[in-house]
Design a protein around this motif. Structure first.
Motif, PDB file in Angstrom:
ATOM      1  N   PRO A   4    -113.806  64.505 -19.968  1.00 19.54           N
ATOM      2  CA  PRO A   4    -114.748  63.458 -19.582  1.00 19.54           C
ATOM      3  C   PRO A   4    -116.138  64.040 -19.407  1.00 19.54           C
ATOM      4  CG  PRO A   4    -113.437  64.114 -17.702  1.00 19.54           C
ATOM      5  CD  PRO A   4    -112.901  64.859 -18.871  1.00 19.54           C
ATOM      6  N   TYR A  25    -109.489  62.821 -12.781  1.00 17.96           N
ATOM      7  CA  TYR A  25    -109.589  61.866 -13.881  1.00 17.96           C
ATOM      8  C   TYR A  25    -108.205  61.568 -14.465  1.00 17.96           C
ATOM      9  CZ  TYR A  25    -110.118  61.061 -18.953  1.00 17.96           C
ATOM     10  OH  TYR A  25    -110.002  60.616 -20.226  1.00 17.96           O
ATOM     11  N   SER A  28    -105.691  59.878 -11.897  1.00 13.60           N
ATOM     12  CA  SER A  28    -106.141  58.659 -11.209  1.00 13.60           C
ATOM     13  C   SER A  28    -105.188  57.498 -11.525  1.00 13.60           C
ATOM     14  CB  SER A  28    -107.547  58.304 -11.705  1.00 13.60           C
ATOM     15  OG  SER A  28    -107.826  56.978 -11.345  1.00 13.60           O
ATOM     16  N   VAL A  32    -109.177  54.994 -16.847  1.00 13.65           N
ATOM     17  CA  VAL A  32    -110.564  55.410 -17.092  1.00 13.65           C
ATOM     18  C   VAL A  32    -110.786  55.494 -18.605  1.00 13.65           C
ATOM     19  CG1 VAL A  32    -112.348  57.154 -16.665  1.00 13.65           C
ATOM     20  CG2 VAL A  32    -110.553  56.757 -14.945  1.00 13.65           C
ATOM     21  N   ASN A  45    -107.693  58.165 -20.006  1.00 12.98           N
ATOM     22  CA  ASN A  45    -106.741  58.955 -19.213  1.00 12.98           C
ATOM     23  C   ASN A  45    -105.326  58.391 -19.314  1.00 12.98           C
ATOM     24  OD1 ASN A  45    -106.875  56.714 -17.626  1.00 12.98           O
ATOM     25  ND2 ASN A  45    -107.351  57.795 -15.711  1.00 12.98           N
ATOM     26  N   ASN A 126    -113.881  52.181 -15.470  1.00 12.08           N
ATOM     27  CA  ASN A 126    -112.557  52.281 -14.848  1.00 12.08           C
ATOM     28  C   ASN A 126    -112.092  50.889 -14.430  1.00 12.08           C
ATOM     29  OD1 ASN A 126    -114.713  52.730 -13.253  1.00 12.08           O
ATOM     30  ND2 ASN A 126    -113.655  53.952 -11.721  1.00 12.08           N
TER      31      ASN A 126
END
Ligand code: C2E
Ligand code: MG
Ligand code: MG
Length: 580
Positions: A4, A25, A28, A32, A45, A126
């Protein structure tokens, strides 16, 4: 997978290592998506793949548009891009499409990352799936605006929809009808068979109401057994009357709830916009008066609002208050406003008086003499029938004792009993107590219950009736022929006697149908071992006809109107002695 982009500024926080950022990232729970300055996807992701079903390889290099559901229009996206250009940030709800084609709502945040020259380097999006919380919110709205039992709109929803309909009618110069529908005798069903049965009945009523009107008409439940129907497009009162007729027919058909066959009928009050009121509050109030009017003229009908009905409703309230006061003073003989009148019952063959029916009279200081047909329904609706009915039983027994004292033995007195009295074991104690107090045999009295009462609450009724019969009290079905009962059902009740309703007797001379109904009821009743009493015999011809058919007892103005106690004593004393 591409790494990222690192945010241009760390916002004054501790610098984080690439490693930590990468983990945050990748692990999460929020999906994203990172795109470049041309909005080509450069990284997604694991949560993105879980949520959308797309692996990274499938989306890299593509425009995020591939996720779009197509639900939002170009204006939506224009506004979104404008906010992004202005604030470098946008967030909101949007519907997207998964790889498998299914749609879902998501909460999306887009941030812009710029380089030192201010050029867009990356867009970082996101998002999370908000279906679950949306469903919960929808459910809440459903609960707030719908009646949980019938799934019809509730009062809150009804009020806002009515306001809306009124605005349109007023703009387009159209008429609207508001119908308030209250079920007759629903309380009886609920009280005797339980709320579960009452609830199921209400659900069936809701279904029938919905089927009786157009999809564009509004049907709502205001609470209890009160429903409302709004017809937003009517030509005039006649259309409303036709729909009311249809509703009446639909709701009066019998209902099957578990093993019970139930009956209820609607009383409908109608108010019209704009004639009967310009806003929702007034229309409702006026439909309510009209509904009370419908109840007071015998239920199972519809009435239009006319301003005089307000007076009628006021009078009803006044009568209820007067009735309360009269009942409060029932124990004071000098100020008692109630009395019993007695009407003889004659053996058809011998012409002898065998019994009397006790009929309640109310002489009110405000209303004068009022027919029981007017005040008994109010006493029943308000529960006042309990103390009043108790008094009738005590007073009847007291006066039978008096008859005996005067040498008038062997006269049985029939007492009318309301549905609510039959619901309490109280009735057994009351009857036992009153008989014992005045030293009477159980067969000194007969209890009359109407056909609809007997049909309404079969289990409870049967239990109490069995106990009364076991005590030796004679039981009769009053107004027979007016309800929906079948003789086959009545066979299971411990009754001895059927009282053929006055409406059949009055027309036997002129209406061949009524004559044959009388003949059939008498024959079938006898087959079941029941005695038959004909009510309302007014002419010699009726008397002869009924006697010929084998009717056992006759009652009516031909022999005597109901008389006060002193007069009935004189009447009985004037009868020829048995040996004559
Ligand atoms: P019901 O029990 O069917 O009583 C018969 C009614 O028919 C009485 O009206 C009586 O006066 C009337 N009637 C009798 N013979 C004739 C006739 O030849 N022609 C005509 N046109 N009418 C006749 P009433 O006294 O006005 O009572 C009306 C109803 O009120 C009774 O009908 C009964 O359902 C109820 N009621 C009266 N007293 C009591 C009571 O103490 N308790 C309860 N729960 N209801 C009562
Ligand atoms: Mg009666
Ligand atoms: Mg009757």
């Amino acid at each position: 997978m591409a790494q990222p982009a690192t945010p241009a500024s760390s916002g004054g926080q501790y610098p984080l290592s690439q490693e930590v950022l990468w983990r945050a990232y990748e692990h999460s729970h929020e999906a994203v998506l990172v795109s470049d300055g041309n909005n080509r996807i450069i990284a997604v992701n694991a949560a993105f793949t879980r949520l959308t079903g797309y692996g990274a390889a499938e989306v890299l290099g593509q425009n995020p548009r591939i996720l779009s559901s197509g639900n939002a229009g170009p204006e939506f996206y224009a506004a979104m891009w404008e906010a992004i250009a202005q604030y470098d940030f946008w967030e909101g709800e949007i519907w997207d499409k998964r790889k498998d084609g299914s749609l879902y709502p998501k909460w999306l945040c887009i941030s812009v990352v710029r380089d030192a020259a201010g050029q867009v380097e990356n867009y970082v999006a996101n998002f999370t799936d908000i279906s679950a919380s949306k469903q919960a919110a929808d459910r809440l709205a459903q609960l707030a605006y719908h009646d949980a039992l019938t799934h019809l709109p509730n009062r809150l929803a009804f009020e806002s929809q009515l306001e809306h309909a009124l605005r349109i009618c007023s703009r387009e110069n159209r008429q609207l009808a508001l119908m308030l529908i209250d079920l007759d005798n629903f309380k009886n069903i609920n009280d005797t068979l339980g709320h579960h049965v009452g609830d199921t009945l209400l659900q069936q009523v809701a279904g029938r109401l919905r089927e009786s009107v157009r999809a564009s008409d509004l049907v709502a439940r205001l609470g209890g057994d009160e429903f409302v129907v709004v017809l937003p497009e009517i030509e005039g009162p006649l259309t409303a009357a036709r729909v009311a007729d249809k509703i009446q027919m639909a709701l009066s058909e019998n209902y099957r709830v578990n093993e019970h066959l139930l009956y209820t009928t609607p009383s409908i009050g109608i108010s019209l916009f704009p004639g009967d009121g310009a806003d929702a509050g007034i229309l409702l109030r006026n439909a309510d008066s009209a509904m009370y009017h419908a109840k007071s003229v015998g239920r199972n009908n519809h009435q239009f609002y006319a301003s005089r009905m307000n007076e009628a409703a006021g009078e009803r309230l006044q009568m209820e208050n007067a009735l309360r006061q009269a009942i409060a003073a029932i124990g004071l003989p000098e100020s008692c406003q109630f009395s019993l009148h007695f009407q003889p019952q004659i053996a058809a063959k011998s012409g002898r008086v065998v019994g009397l029916e006790a009929l309640l009279r109310w002489n009110s200081p405000i209303f004068g003499n009022i027919s029981p047909l007017r005040f008994i329904p109010i006493a029943e609706e308000t529960g006042l029938i309990q103390p009043l009915g108790d008094w009738v039983v005590w007073e009847s027994c007291r006066l039978i004792h008096e008859l005996r004292r005067l040498g008038l033995h062997d006269i049985r007195v029939a007492i009318n009993i309301s549905a609510q009295q039959l619901r309490h074991e109280n009735l057994l104690l009351l009857v036992r107590g009153a008989l014992a107090c005045y030293e009477l045999e159980p067969d000194a009295i007969e209890l009359e219950i109407t056909e609809s009462t007997a049909m309404q609450n079969p289990e409870m009724t049967l239990n109490i009736l069995d106990q009364l019969a076991a005590m030796g009290v004679k039981l009769a079905i009053d107004d027979f022929g007016t309800g929906h009962s079948s003789l086959a059902y009545l066979k299971h009740l411990p009754i001895k006697c059927l009282k053929l309703d006055r409406s059949f007797v009055s027309d036997i001379e002129t209406d061949a149908n009524d004559a044959s109904i009388c003949a059939a009821i008498i024959a079938l009743g006898h087959n079941l071992g029941l005695e038959l009493v004909a009510e309302g015999v007014e002419t010699e011809m009726q008397s002869e006809f009924l006697t010929r058919l084998g009717c056992d007892y006759l009652q009516g103005y031909l022999f005597s109107k109901p008389k006060p106690f002193a007069e009935i004593v004189a009447y009985l004393q004037a009868q020829p002695p048995l040996s004559a």
